[in-house]
Write a protein that holds these residues in place. Structure first.
Motif, PDB file in Angstrom:
ATOM      1  N   HIS A 141     -51.774  49.862 -38.549  1.00 29.66           N
ATOM      2  CA  HIS A 141     -52.061  50.456 -37.237  1.00 29.66           C
ATOM      3  C   HIS A 141     -50.839  51.164 -36.673  1.00 29.66           C
ATOM      4  CE1 HIS A 141     -50.252  46.559 -36.341  1.00 29.66           C
ATOM      5  NE2 HIS A 141     -50.055  46.928 -35.090  1.00 29.66           N
ATOM      6  N   PHE A 142     -49.653  50.838 -37.183  1.00 25.56           N
ATOM      7  CA  PHE A 142     -48.445  51.559 -36.799  1.00 25.56           C
ATOM      8  C   PHE A 142     -48.336  52.847 -37.600  1.00 25.56           C
ATOM      9  CE2 PHE A 142     -46.603  47.246 -35.659  1.00 25.56           C
ATOM     10  CZ  PHE A 142     -46.549  47.494 -34.299  1.00 25.56           C
ATOM     11  N   LEU A 143     -47.583  53.806 -37.068  1.00 24.91           N
ATOM     12  CA  LEU A 143     -47.287  55.058 -37.764  1.00 24.91           C
ATOM     13  C   LEU A 143     -45.781  55.255 -37.802  1.00 24.91           C
ATOM     14  CD1 LEU A 143     -50.051  55.959 -35.689  1.00 24.91           C
ATOM     15  CD2 LEU A 143     -50.073  57.461 -37.664  1.00 24.91           C
ATOM     16  N   ASN A 144     -45.368  56.253 -38.556  1.00 20.78           N
ATOM     17  CA  ASN A 144     -43.972  56.695 -38.487  1.00 20.78           C
ATOM     18  C   ASN A 144     -42.982  55.606 -38.896  1.00 20.78           C
ATOM     19  OD1 ASN A 144     -42.219  58.808 -37.927  1.00 20.78           O
ATOM     20  ND2 ASN A 144     -41.993  58.297 -35.764  1.00 20.78           N
ATOM     21  N   GLY A 145     -43.429  54.670 -39.742  1.00 18.88           N
ATOM     22  CA  GLY A 145     -42.531  53.624 -40.226  1.00 18.88           C
ATOM     23  C   GLY A 145     -42.278  52.493 -39.253  1.00 18.88           C
ATOM     24  N   MET A 350     -53.759  59.155 -30.402  1.00 19.61           N
ATOM     25  CA  MET A 350     -52.422  59.027 -30.970  1.00 19.61           C
ATOM     26  C   MET A 350     -51.445  58.792 -29.820  1.00 19.61           C
ATOM     27  SD  MET A 350     -53.105  59.379 -34.185  1.00 19.61           S
ATOM     28  CE  MET A 350     -51.873  60.063 -35.299  1.00 19.61           C
ATOM     29  N   MET A 351     -50.624  57.749 -29.951  1.00 21.61           N
ATOM     30  CA  MET A 351     -49.813  57.267 -28.829  1.00 21.61           C
ATOM     31  C   MET A 351     -48.321  57.347 -29.171  1.00 21.61           C
ATOM     32  SD  MET A 351     -52.429  54.104 -28.020  1.00 21.61           S
ATOM     33  CE  MET A 351     -51.305  53.193 -26.958  1.00 21.61           C
ATOM     34  N   TYR A 352     -47.585  58.055 -28.299  1.00 22.54           N
ATOM     35  CA  TYR A 352     -46.157  58.315 -28.499  1.00 22.54           C
ATOM     36  C   TYR A 352     -45.341  57.630 -27.407  1.00 22.54           C
ATOM     37  CZ  TYR A 352     -47.986  62.265 -31.277  1.00 22.54           C
ATOM     38  OH  TYR A 352     -48.675  63.044 -32.173  1.00 22.54           O
ATOM     39  N   LEU A 353     -44.132  57.246 -27.760  1.00 22.84           N
ATOM     40  CA  LEU A 353     -43.127  56.789 -26.799  1.00 22.84           C
ATOM     41  C   LEU A 353     -41.967  57.779 -26.826  1.00 22.84           C
ATOM     42  CD1 LEU A 353     -43.081  52.960 -27.638  1.00 22.84           C
ATOM     43  CD2 LEU A 353     -43.943  53.998 -25.537  1.00 22.84           C
ATOM     44  N   LEU A 362     -44.174  58.980 -32.496  1.00 24.68           N
ATOM     45  CA  LEU A 362     -45.533  58.506 -32.729  1.00 24.68           C
ATOM     46  C   LEU A 362     -45.461  57.081 -33.256  1.00 24.68           C
ATOM     47  CD1 LEU A 362     -48.603  58.893 -33.033  1.00 24.68           C
ATOM     48  CD2 LEU A 362     -48.163  60.032 -35.219  1.00 24.68           C
ATOM     49  N   CYS A 363     -46.108  56.158 -32.530  1.00 25.36           N
ATOM     50  CA  CYS A 363     -45.934  54.738 -32.846  1.00 25.36           C
ATOM     51  C   CYS A 363     -47.216  54.042 -33.285  1.00 25.36           C
ATOM     52  CB  CYS A 363     -45.414  53.982 -31.618  1.00 25.36           C
ATOM     53  SG  CYS A 363     -43.903  54.616 -30.928  1.00 25.36           S
TER      54      CYS A 363
END
Length: 395
Positions: A141-145, A350-353, A362-363
């Motif tokens: 469910h996580f992205l970007n490592g 898509m959810m970013y911090l 992107l998290c």
């Protein structure tokens, strides 16, 4: 959408397992008032890459030097808050899952916000799905490592910043009784910050305080979950607390103006294969001949309120403030998620911090399943295999 994952999941699914999953999900928290779907979404690599590419195109616009000038009219004059910072701390982009001309699954932008979403709950939800249904490590469910440890560390950096947890509060009008209160409590457990209703906060001079254990504690930073649209008709709520539009010694996460800047207002400026044709209503000289293929949306509304799906010419001529509306080509969702009794439509957020002085990252994601005309939970109350969920992306 990943056939092997879907087949495995559906074969081992039972109502008893689902009910046990819901019990585990809510354990130690207030009752969840919205429907949680029976299944996550399993997102294949090709669709994941398109979702990432679509998000990067939007961020490119937001990072343009003239973006603030471009979106100044997005903020209603009555709700402009002073001391705006240079960036939002949160970006959320909602994509309907459709089919493109090549017959491939592809995202189409539905909504976007420079405002926080369920950043705490979505991780809790994914962990509970994984443990309850034995979801393997070929999807995440996580992205970007991101890992749990990295994710919580970045959440702390973004929300707490350089302050102590007790100097930071998650704030909403009646925070403990909001529909999304479980996210507030999960976030509190993760970060150690306060959850405060608006009336719990008092203003002394330019500073804000709350009381705990007989002492006054100064708030330095507010994790803002208050949506002005929801209180616009009754600003008396500010009388027993503080008005966010005043000059205050407070840091906002994220500053309220970004809710308007990054919104439906931004969509007409985007030209992409992942964005449906969108125009400000007051700038349209000739209405499309095929109005049935368009949807009419108010710029300033929340959770799908006021949207006209089956548009007629009379709907448009009756609008008194066309500058506050957009006309958008309809998005045809593909019923791509296979439930035991047929396909279900899906939307992925898509959810970013975006930490201070850093880059948007992107998290994590949020997903919704629908059988109704609209995706939101309130429009699918009488169906099963619908509701809020999460995407597990192919690694």
């Amino acid at each position: 959408m990943i056939p092997a994952q879907r087949q495995k999941y559906n074969q081992q699914f039972t109502t008893e397992k689902y009910n046990a999953f819901l019990t585990q999900l809510g354990e130690g928290y207030p009752e969840i008032p919205f429907r949680v779907a029976e299944t996550p979404i399993f997102v294949p690599q090709g669709l994941k890459e398109k979702l990432i590419a679509a998000g990067e195109e939007i961020i490119k616009l937001i990072k343009q030097p003239d973006f603030k000038a471009l979106t100044d009219k997005a903020i209603p004059a009555d709700w402009k808050v002073p001391n705006e910072n240079e960036q939002p701390h949160f970006l959320t982009f909602d994509f309907g899952i459709c089919k493109n001309d090549a017959g491939e699954l592809s995202p189409m932008l539905i909504e976007m916000q420079g405002f926080p979403s369920l950043y705490g709950f979505q991780h809790h939800l994914a962990k509970t799905f994984k443990s309850s249904f034995g979801i393997d490590d070929t999807v995440n469910h996580f992205l970007n490592g991101f890992t749990e440890e990295k994710y919580i560390a970045l959440l702390k950096e973004v929300i707490i910043g350089k302050h102590q947890p007790e100097e930071v509060a998650l704030m909403d009008v009646d925070a403990h009784n909001q529909k999304t209160a479980i996210d507030f409590f999960v976030t509190q457990k993760m970060l150690g910050i306060k959850i405060l209703a608006l009336e719990d906060i008092k203003k002394i001079g330019r500073q804000l305080f709350y009381e705990e254990g007989g002492r006054q504690i100064q708030l330095k930073r507010i994790y803002n979950r208050l949506i002005f649209d929801e209180v616009a008709n009754d600003t008396r709520i500010f009388e027993n607390s503080f008005d966010p539009r005043e000059e205050l010694d407070i840091e906002w996460v994220t500053h309220p103006n970004w809710f308007y800047r990054i919104s439906k207002y931004t969509m007409p400026f985007l030209k992409s294969e992942f964005v449906p044709e969108t125009r400000f209503l007051n700038e349209i000289e000739t209405l499309p001949a095929d109005l049935e293929n368009y949807v009419l949306k108010p710029l300033f509304s929340f959770a799908g309120m006021g949207v006209i799906i089956d548009v007629s010419a009379s709907d448009i001529t009756s609008i008194k403030d066309p500058e506050n509306w957009i006309l958008q080509r309809k998005v045809n969702y593909e019923p791509a998620v296979q439930s035991p009794d047929g396909g279900v439509k899906a939307e992925i957020r898509m959810m970013y911090l975006w930490p201070d002085g850093g880059e948007p990252q992107l998290c994590i994601n949020l997903a919704r399943l629908s059988r109704g005309k609209m995706i939101g939970v309130r429009y699918n109350a009488n169906f099963d295999w619908v509701g809020g969920t999460v995407g597990f992306m192919e690694i």
